[in-house]
Design an enzyme around this catalytic site. Sequence first.
Site, PDB file in Angstrom:
ATOM      1  N   ALA A 142       0.833  -1.202   0.000  1.00 32.20           N
ATOM      2  CA  ALA A 142       0.000   0.000   0.000  1.00 32.20           C
ATOM      3  C   ALA A 142       0.866   1.251   0.000  1.00 32.20           C
ATOM      4  O   ALA A 142       1.687   1.449   0.898  1.00 32.20           O
ATOM      5  CB  ALA A 142      -0.919   0.005   1.217  1.00 32.20           C
ATOM      6  N   CYS A 143       0.672   2.102  -0.992  1.00 32.40           N
ATOM      7  CA  CYS A 143       1.483   3.310  -1.139  1.00 32.40           C
ATOM      8  C   CYS A 143       1.429   4.197   0.098  1.00 32.40           C
ATOM      9  O   CYS A 143       2.446   4.748   0.528  1.00 32.40           O
ATOM     10  CB  CYS A 143       0.996   4.089  -2.367  1.00 32.40           C
ATOM     11  SG  CYS A 143       1.737   5.709  -2.589  1.00 32.40           S
ATOM     12  N   TYR A 144       0.243   4.350   0.688  1.00 31.83           N
ATOM     13  CA  TYR A 144       0.089   5.338   1.747  1.00 31.83           C
ATOM     14  C   TYR A 144       0.588   4.869   3.115  1.00 31.83           C
ATOM     15  O   TYR A 144       0.515   5.611   4.078  1.00 31.83           O
ATOM     16  CB  TYR A 144      -1.366   5.819   1.816  1.00 31.83           C
ATOM     17  CG  TYR A 144      -1.632   6.875   0.765  1.00 31.83           C
ATOM     18  CD1 TYR A 144      -1.465   8.222   1.046  1.00 31.83           C
ATOM     19  CD2 TYR A 144      -1.989   6.520  -0.533  1.00 31.83           C
ATOM     20  CE1 TYR A 144      -1.665   9.188   0.084  1.00 31.83           C
ATOM     21  CE2 TYR A 144      -2.194   7.480  -1.507  1.00 31.83           C
ATOM     22  CZ  TYR A 144      -2.035   8.818  -1.195  1.00 31.83           C
ATOM     23  OH  TYR A 144      -2.227   9.771  -2.162  1.00 31.83           O
TER      24      TYR A 144
END
Length: 263
Positions: A142-144
């Site tokens: 997940a990027c965030y």
Amino acid sequence: MTRSGGRWRLIVDGAAGGAWNMAVDRAMLVAHAAAEAPPTLRLYRWTPPAVSLGRFQSADDVDLPYCAAEGLEICRRPTGGRGVLHDDELTYSIVAGVADGLPRGVRRSYAVLCEALAEAYRALGVDASLTARDRGERGSGACYLHATSADLSLGAAKLSGSAQVWSGDSCLQHGSFVVDRDVTREARVFMLNDEHTRALERSTATIAAVIGRRPSWDEVTSAVAEAVGRVFSVELEPATLSGDELEMAGRMRQDHVVRSTLT
């Protein structure tokens, strides 16, 4: 930075599917690299909501049955990085090159482009700045959950992630202005455990949460366009994709499909 001056295209698109959005961004890059299109700021949204994976990211990072049940399209970006759930956001893409005032090199070009993004956030009442140092969960898809020096933050909370790819002297950078976030849904998409779900909630921020209201899409669009115009000292002219770009995006769309709601 070297100010470019002159005129850029401003393309404000309606909401579209994930694979199409990625194909359009890629087609704009190809056209610019071939000197067949001017530098461009494109602003768009997503319908249905979609998950974009980085160019080399495994689809195993995503809960495919959950995404299918939720009607989430899964697409692949032409840029690298981790997975992003695109839902309640305005997405930007900038295609420009060295001749347009963009410095060579990933770190330097990120710094210049993110200057414009930070100005847009500040116009909306969010005191954004470039992330000072890498932090977060490196192992997650997940990027965030991970922030880098290419991202914008509010203190220790990540606001926006961006990804970039170059073709010759031309660059595509795209990323998100997240208005609001459904942490539970994002955690399900990326199969986060309870600890990582709490980290996602704790270490991210959205425009609505910071300013205490939902800005209109027009408000966010205007803030981004005006900031890009100021930073690059350019006039943004409303425009549409060329016929060649539309045709190219049509041919490229299938390249960006991981799982479509249309098939």
